[in-house]
Design a protein around this motif. Structure first.
Motif, PDB file in Angstrom:
ATOM      1  N   PRO A  57      49.600  39.770  25.639  1.00  0.00           N
ATOM      2  CA  PRO A  57      48.363  39.868  24.858  1.00  0.00           C
ATOM      3  C   PRO A  57      47.121  40.217  25.675  1.00  0.00           C
ATOM      4  O   PRO A  57      46.215  40.879  25.172  1.00  0.00           O
ATOM      5  N   ARG A  58      47.065  39.829  26.963  1.00  0.00           N
ATOM      6  CA  ARG A  58      45.853  40.065  27.750  1.00  0.00           C
ATOM      7  C   ARG A  58      46.098  40.796  29.059  1.00  0.00           C
ATOM      8  O   ARG A  58      45.173  40.933  29.871  1.00  0.00           O
ATOM      9  N   ILE A  59      47.304  41.310  29.287  1.00  0.00           N
ATOM     10  CA  ILE A  59      47.638  41.921  30.576  1.00  0.00           C
ATOM     11  C   ILE A  59      48.505  43.156  30.349  1.00  0.00           C
ATOM     12  O   ILE A  59      49.370  43.169  29.474  1.00  0.00           O
ATOM     13  N   VAL A  60      48.236  44.181  31.148  1.00  0.00           N
ATOM     14  CA  VAL A  60      49.113  45.354  31.221  1.00  0.00           C
ATOM     15  C   VAL A  60      49.461  45.558  32.693  1.00  0.00           C
ATOM     16  O   VAL A  60      48.568  45.608  33.543  1.00  0.00           O
ATOM     17  N   ARG A  61      50.761  45.691  32.977  1.00  0.00           N
ATOM     18  CA  ARG A  61      51.217  45.856  34.361  1.00  0.00           C
ATOM     19  C   ARG A  61      52.195  47.022  34.428  1.00  0.00           C
ATOM     20  O   ARG A  61      53.095  47.130  33.606  1.00  0.00           O
ATOM     21  N   ARG A  62      51.995  47.898  35.439  1.00  0.00           N
ATOM     22  CA  ARG A  62      52.865  49.054  35.627  1.00  0.00           C
ATOM     23  C   ARG A  62      53.448  49.049  37.033  1.00  0.00           C
ATOM     24  O   ARG A  62      52.748  48.784  38.013  1.00  0.00           O
ATOM     25  N   VAL A 104      45.870  45.267  35.012  1.00  0.00           N
ATOM     26  CA  VAL A 104      44.533  45.055  34.465  1.00  0.00           C
ATOM     27  C   VAL A 104      44.588  43.884  33.499  1.00  0.00           C
ATOM     28  O   VAL A 104      45.609  43.615  32.867  1.00  0.00           O
ATOM     29  N   LEU A 105      43.450  43.177  33.404  1.00  0.00           N
ATOM     30  CA  LEU A 105      43.324  42.013  32.527  1.00  0.00           C
ATOM     31  C   LEU A 105      42.311  42.331  31.432  1.00  0.00           C
ATOM     32  O   LEU A 105      41.246  42.898  31.697  1.00  0.00           O
ATOM     33  N   ARG A 106      42.642  41.947  30.228  1.00  0.00           N
ATOM     34  CA  ARG A 106      41.780  42.277  29.092  1.00  0.00           C
ATOM     35  C   ARG A 106      40.338  41.810  29.278  1.00  0.00           C
ATOM     36  O   ARG A 106      39.407  42.584  28.998  1.00  0.00           O
ATOM     37  N   PRO A 107      40.062  40.580  29.740  1.00  0.00           N
ATOM     38  CA  PRO A 107      38.650  40.170  29.882  1.00  0.00           C
ATOM     39  C   PRO A 107      37.867  41.000  30.894  1.00  0.00           C
ATOM     40  O   PRO A 107      36.635  40.971  30.874  1.00  0.00           O
ATOM     41  N   GLU A 108      38.557  41.723  31.774  1.00  0.00           N
ATOM     42  CA  GLU A 108      37.870  42.477  32.827  1.00  0.00           C
ATOM     43  C   GLU A 108      37.763  43.973  32.530  1.00  0.00           C
ATOM     44  O   GLU A 108      37.094  44.695  33.277  1.00  0.00           O
ATOM     45  N   VAL A 109      38.423  44.449  31.487  1.00  0.00           N
ATOM     46  CA  VAL A 109      38.391  45.880  31.173  1.00  0.00           C
ATOM     47  C   VAL A 109      37.000  46.268  30.686  1.00  0.00           C
ATOM     48  O   VAL A 109      36.475  45.696  29.726  1.00  0.00           O
ATOM     49  N   THR A 110      36.401  47.233  31.358  1.00  0.00           N
ATOM     50  CA  THR A 110      35.049  47.685  31.012  1.00  0.00           C
ATOM     51  C   THR A 110      35.018  49.095  30.431  1.00  0.00           C
ATOM     52  O   THR A 110      34.008  49.515  29.862  1.00  0.00           O
ATOM     53  N   ARG A 111      36.123  49.831  30.582  1.00  0.00           N
ATOM     54  CA  ARG A 111      36.147  51.206  30.086  1.00  0.00           C
ATOM     55  C   ARG A 111      37.587  51.622  29.821  1.00  0.00           C
ATOM     56  O   ARG A 111      38.485  51.274  30.600  1.00  0.00           O
ATOM     57  N   ILE A 112      37.807  52.351  28.741  1.00  0.00           N
ATOM     58  CA  ILE A 112      39.130  52.877  28.402  1.00  0.00           C
ATOM     59  C   ILE A 112      38.982  54.375  28.171  1.00  0.00           C
ATOM     60  O   ILE A 112      38.186  54.804  27.342  1.00  0.00           O
ATOM     61  N   VAL A 113      39.728  55.159  28.930  1.00  0.00           N
ATOM     62  CA  VAL A 113      39.624  56.618  28.871  1.00  0.00           C
ATOM     63  C   VAL A 113      41.008  57.195  28.585  1.00  0.00           C
ATOM     64  O   VAL A 113      41.998  56.804  29.218  1.00  0.00           O
TER      65      VAL A 113
END
Length: 250
Positions: free
Chosen positions: A83-88, A98-107
């Motif tokens: 729910p709050r993390i994506v890992r590759r 990346v952690l959802r609370p820290e995401v500042t931009r989505i491109v």
């Protein structure tokens, strides 16, 4: 948690387009270099043949190495989402998180969906050539607005983000203030194929691409220099002595 793998057909097509573009760029650099040397008055006929042979050899070698790398990626690559993390994880690059609370931009670019954070500076890419890309996009769309980039801005953006694709290994920010987020990240790493440690040796992709272009250019220059040094030069013939003139009898 959900696990996503590469789609063989789309991924092979993506890699094919990337390699073809790279070969065209290198070939164009060879043409520009030969044109520059020709404009300086150097003989480049034989050197042009060498440059073509080197370019063809690099194309064949690149395709062979790329085909083996693609097969490894199809087996090892994966993206884990919670729910709050994506890992590759993928071969040749460090794990990206990346952690959802820290995401500042989505491109979103023609090749991938990129999630960025400022503190710490991280970039996570979700390549389009995965099974379930739309599912991942739908999830991260709830994290913020998705910005579209195309053409040269998309290329420049992706090139600039290569150095920020690293694991989320600094305990600060959201990880320091939310223990449940740290536990969630640990759980995601534990279910990953690499166990949270990556796949061994890491290749710095941006530096590798730059050095590859530099080395091939130096190789062509070396061949040109060898040819100019070994090329037989025409020995100028000495001027013929003037024919003696005979005076008419008186």
């Amino acid at each position: 948690m959900r696990r996503f793998r590469l789609a063989p057909g789309p991924y092979r097509a993506l890699v094919r387009r990337i390699v073809i573009r790279r070969d065209v760029i290198i070939g164009s650099l060879y043409v520009l270099l030969l044109g520059l040397l020709w404009s300086l008055g150097l003989q480049i006929e034989f050197a042009a043949g060498i440059a073509v042979a080197v370019w063809i050899g690099s194309v064949v070698l690149t395709w062979l190495r790329t085909r083996a790398a693609v097969e490894r990626q199809l087996v090892m690559f994966e993206i884990i989402t919670s729910p709050r993390i994506v890992r590759r994880i993928m071969v040749g690059l460090p794990p990206a998180e990346v952690l959802r609370p820290e995401v500042t931009r989505i491109v979103e670019t023609p090749r991938a969906l990129c999630l960025l954070s400022d503190t710490p500076r991280r970039t996570m890419t979700v390549v389009r050539a995965i099974d379930g890309y739309e599912a991942v996009r739908e999830q991260v769309a709830t994290w913020g607005n998705i910005e579209m980039l195309r053409g040269w801005p998309a290329f420049a953006f992706a090139w600039g983000q290569l150095r920020h694709m690293r694991p989320r290994d600094r305990v600060e920010g959201a990880l320091a203030t939310d223990p449940t987020l740290f536990d969630e990240l640990t759980a995601v790493r534990n279910v990953s194929r690499d166990g949270g440690s990556g796949y061994g040796g890491v290749v710095t992709l941006r530096r590798r691409l730059v050095w590859m272009l530099v080395l091939w250019s130096l190789l062509v220059v070396m061949f040109l220099a060898i040819w100019q040094f070994l090329r037989p030069s025409e020995v100028p013939r000495p001027p013929r002595p003037p024919r003696p003139t005979t005076s008419a009898p008186i």
